[in-house]
Design an enzyme around this catalytic site. Structure first.
Site, PDB file in Angstrom:
ATOM      1  N   ARG A  10      -9.855   1.014   8.896  1.00 54.88           N
ATOM      2  CA  ARG A  10      -9.473  -0.380   9.101  1.00 54.88           C
ATOM      3  C   ARG A  10     -10.552  -1.172   9.820  1.00 54.88           C
ATOM      4  NH1 ARG A  10      -3.456   0.409   9.029  1.00 54.88           N
ATOM      5  NH2 ARG A  10      -2.644  -1.682   9.110  1.00 54.88           N
ATOM      6  N   LYS A  53       0.838  -1.212   0.000  1.00 57.42           N
ATOM      7  CA  LYS A  53       0.000   0.000   0.000  1.00 57.42           C
ATOM      8  C   LYS A  53       0.872   1.261   0.000  1.00 57.42           C
ATOM      9  CE  LYS A  53      -2.119  -1.072   3.863  1.00 57.42           C
ATOM     10  NZ  LYS A  53      -1.415  -2.329   4.174  1.00 57.42           N
TER      11      LYS A  53
HETATM   12  P1  AP5 Z   1       4.862  -1.599   1.849  1.00 58.13           P
HETATM   13  O1  AP5 Z   1       4.527  -0.765   0.663  1.00 58.13           O
HETATM   14  O2  AP5 Z   1       5.607  -0.973   2.954  1.00 58.13           O
HETATM   15  O3  AP5 Z   1       3.545  -2.353   2.355  1.00 58.13           O
HETATM   16  P2  AP5 Z   1       2.277  -1.807   3.156  1.00 58.13           P
HETATM   17  O4  AP5 Z   1       1.077  -2.498   2.604  1.00 58.13           O
HETATM   18  O5  AP5 Z   1       2.266  -0.312   3.182  1.00 58.13           O
HETATM   19  O6  AP5 Z   1       2.633  -2.421   4.566  1.00 58.13           O
HETATM   20  P3  AP5 Z   1       2.513  -1.831   6.037  1.00 58.13           P
HETATM   21  O7  AP5 Z   1       3.238  -2.790   6.920  1.00 58.13           O
HETATM   22  O8  AP5 Z   1       2.970  -0.413   6.087  1.00 58.13           O
HETATM   23  O9  AP5 Z   1       1.003  -1.937   6.245  1.00 58.13           O
HETATM   24  P4  AP5 Z   1       0.249  -2.009   7.561  1.00 58.13           P
HETATM   25  O10 AP5 Z   1      -1.119  -1.747   7.083  1.00 58.13           O
HETATM   26  O11 AP5 Z   1       0.412  -3.217   8.387  1.00 58.13           O
HETATM   27  O12 AP5 Z   1       0.999  -0.929   8.466  1.00 58.13           O
HETATM   28  P5  AP5 Z   1       0.607   0.523   8.941  1.00 58.13           P
HETATM   29  O13 AP5 Z   1       1.851   1.289   8.995  1.00 58.13           O
HETATM   30  O14 AP5 Z   1      -0.555   1.061   8.201  1.00 58.13           O
HETATM   31  O15 AP5 Z   1       5.676  -2.869   1.308  1.00 58.13           O
HETATM   32  C1  AP5 Z   1       6.179  -3.851   2.210  1.00 58.13           C
HETATM   33  C2  AP5 Z   1       7.571  -4.349   1.724  1.00 58.13           C
HETATM   34  O16 AP5 Z   1       7.414  -5.019   0.474  1.00 58.13           O
HETATM   35  C3  AP5 Z   1       8.592  -3.233   1.459  1.00 58.13           C
HETATM   36  O17 AP5 Z   1       9.857  -3.696   1.814  1.00 58.13           O
HETATM   37  C4  AP5 Z   1       8.511  -2.986  -0.053  1.00 58.13           C
HETATM   38  O18 AP5 Z   1       9.725  -2.514  -0.555  1.00 58.13           O
HETATM   39  C5  AP5 Z   1       8.175  -4.385  -0.575  1.00 58.13           C
HETATM   40  N1  AP5 Z   1       7.300  -4.357  -1.742  1.00 58.13           N
HETATM   41  C6  AP5 Z   1       6.212  -3.566  -1.954  1.00 58.13           C
HETATM   42  N2  AP5 Z   1       5.623  -3.863  -3.128  1.00 58.13           N
HETATM   43  C7  AP5 Z   1       6.356  -4.903  -3.662  1.00 58.13           C
HETATM   44  C8  AP5 Z   1       6.231  -5.674  -4.868  1.00 58.13           C
HETATM   45  N3  AP5 Z   1       5.246  -5.456  -5.754  1.00 58.13           N
HETATM   46  N4  AP5 Z   1       7.145  -6.649  -5.075  1.00 58.13           N
HETATM   47  C9  AP5 Z   1       8.150  -6.887  -4.176  1.00 58.13           C
HETATM   48  N5  AP5 Z   1       8.323  -6.184  -3.029  1.00 58.13           N
HETATM   49  C10 AP5 Z   1       7.417  -5.213  -2.776  1.00 58.13           C
HETATM   50  O19 AP5 Z   1       0.078   0.213  10.433  1.00 58.13           O
HETATM   51  C11 AP5 Z   1       0.940  -0.217  11.456  1.00 58.13           C
HETATM   52  C12 AP5 Z   1       0.167  -0.335  12.756  1.00 58.13           C
HETATM   53  O20 AP5 Z   1      -0.380   0.965  13.109  1.00 58.13           O
HETATM   54  C13 AP5 Z   1      -1.040  -1.269  12.738  1.00 58.13           C
HETATM   55  O21 AP5 Z   1      -0.689  -2.610  12.974  1.00 58.13           O
HETATM   56  C14 AP5 Z   1      -1.895  -0.666  13.862  1.00 58.13           C
HETATM   57  O22 AP5 Z   1      -1.409  -1.035  15.116  1.00 58.13           O
HETATM   58  C15 AP5 Z   1      -1.676   0.836  13.695  1.00 58.13           C
HETATM   59  N6  AP5 Z   1      -2.671   1.470  12.810  1.00 58.13           N
HETATM   60  C16 AP5 Z   1      -2.430   2.091  11.623  1.00 58.13           C
HETATM   61  N7  AP5 Z   1      -3.557   2.560  11.087  1.00 58.13           N
HETATM   62  C17 AP5 Z   1      -4.561   2.222  11.943  1.00 58.13           C
HETATM   63  C18 AP5 Z   1      -5.963   2.392  11.925  1.00 58.13           C
HETATM   64  N8  AP5 Z   1      -6.589   3.005  10.922  1.00 58.13           N
HETATM   65  N9  AP5 Z   1      -6.679   1.907  12.979  1.00 58.13           N
HETATM   66  C19 AP5 Z   1      -6.075   1.294  14.016  1.00 58.13           C
HETATM   67  N10 AP5 Z   1      -4.744   1.075  14.079  1.00 58.13           N
HETATM   68  C20 AP5 Z   1      -3.978   1.532  13.047  1.00 58.13           C
END
Ligand code: AP5
Length: 222
Positions: A88, A13
């Site tokens: 979410r 994402k």
């Molecule tokens: P990346 O693009 O970083 O993936 P992502 O989907 O953004 O993953 P996140 O871990 O950031 O998502 P998340 O939803 O768990 O975390 P968030 O920060 O929102 O890609 C991942 C890896 O793959 C990278 O190394 C990239 O280089 C590689 N990659 C990407 N595309 C690729 C491809 N096509 N091929 C190969 N490699 C690729 O949330 C974290 C925490 O915050 C949650 O667990 C929760 O505790 C809290 N939180 C956040 N938002 C909320 C909410 N709305 N409500 C409640 N809690 C929340």
């Protein structure tokens, strides 16, 4: 363009959101990034959020909804934005609908990304981030020129605390239990576009842009 990008942790994402927000010249709003900044600065929200984020659990709706309400009312959001990681839960989605209707606006499209679970685990456990500028790397797929050093600013790379396999598996379960239903929620509103994210980064970006452009052309014609 008011967009939302939805999908399991690690599906890509953030990677895609950076590209799409540049094309449409709209801010990329990631609740994960906002919360991590709050944790780093030890604010009241950050201290509370840290209890949940460290375990891969969701931060309570009340905390996150307030953050987003304030953020999308900012001046830089007047011409649109790309929400990443919010909503979410169904409660967050309904709260977003309320704010949007108060502002007399609506979401144009929701981009749903999907990929195989084993691939997601490989992506997250191999992710590395620059401690200074935040640039995203992957030890195998997007490796820096010099191991553990950022190509852009030369700072050290590190692993996010919630990117260990155990916590990643929990985050995936939490997604299945609490977030996955949003796919149907937005499908029913007829604003969902689904894209296979199990491919190369640029292939995915091109398909997203193609789908968004086709849709805006179609809606312009009808
Ligand atoms: P990346 O693009 O970083 O993936 P992502 O989907 O953004 O993953 P996140 O871990 O950031 O998502 P998340 O939803 O768990 O975390 P968030 O920060 O929102 O890609 C991942 C890896 O793959 C990278 O190394 C990239 O280089 C590689 N990659 C990407 N595309 C690729 C491809 N096509 N091929 C190969 N490699 C690729 O949330 C974290 C925490 O915050 C949650 O667990 C929760 O505790 C809290 N939180 C956040 N938002 C909320 C909410 N709305 N409500 C409640 N809690 C929340």
């Amino acid at each position: 363009m008011r967009l939302l990008i939805l999908g399991p942790p690690g599906v890509g994402k953030g990677t895609q959101a950076v590209k799409i927000s540049k094309v449409f010249k709209i801010p990329h709003i990631s609740t994960g990034d906002i919360l991590r900044e709050a944790v780093k600065n030890k604010t009241e929200v950050g201290i509370k959020a840290n209890e949940y984020m460290g375990k891969g659990e969701l931060v309570p709706d009340s905390v996150v909804i307030e953050l987003i309400k304030d953020r999308i009312k900012n001046k830089d959001c007047q011409n649109g934005y790309l929400l990443d990681g919010f909503p979410r839960t169904l409660g967050q989605a309904k709260a977003l609908d309320t704010v949007l209707s108060e502002l007399n606006t609506r979401l144009d499209k929701v981009i749903q990304l999907y990929a195989d679970e084993d691939e997601i685990v490989i992506r997250l456990t191999g992710r590395r981030l620059c401690n200074n500028c935040g640039r995203n790397y992957h030890v195998k797929y997007l490796a820096p020129k010099k191991e553990s050093v950022c190509d852009d600013c030369g700072a050290t790379l590190s692993q996010r605390e919630d990117d260990t396999e155990k916590i990643v598996r929990n985050r995936l379960q939490v997604y299945d239990k609490k977030t996955k239903d949003l796919i149907d929620y937005y499908k029913e509103k007829n604003i969902l576009v689904s894209v296979d994210a199990g491919r190369q980064i640029d292939t995915i970006a091109n398909e997203i842009l193609k789908k968004l452009n086709n849709i805006s052309l179609c809606s312009g014609q009808s």
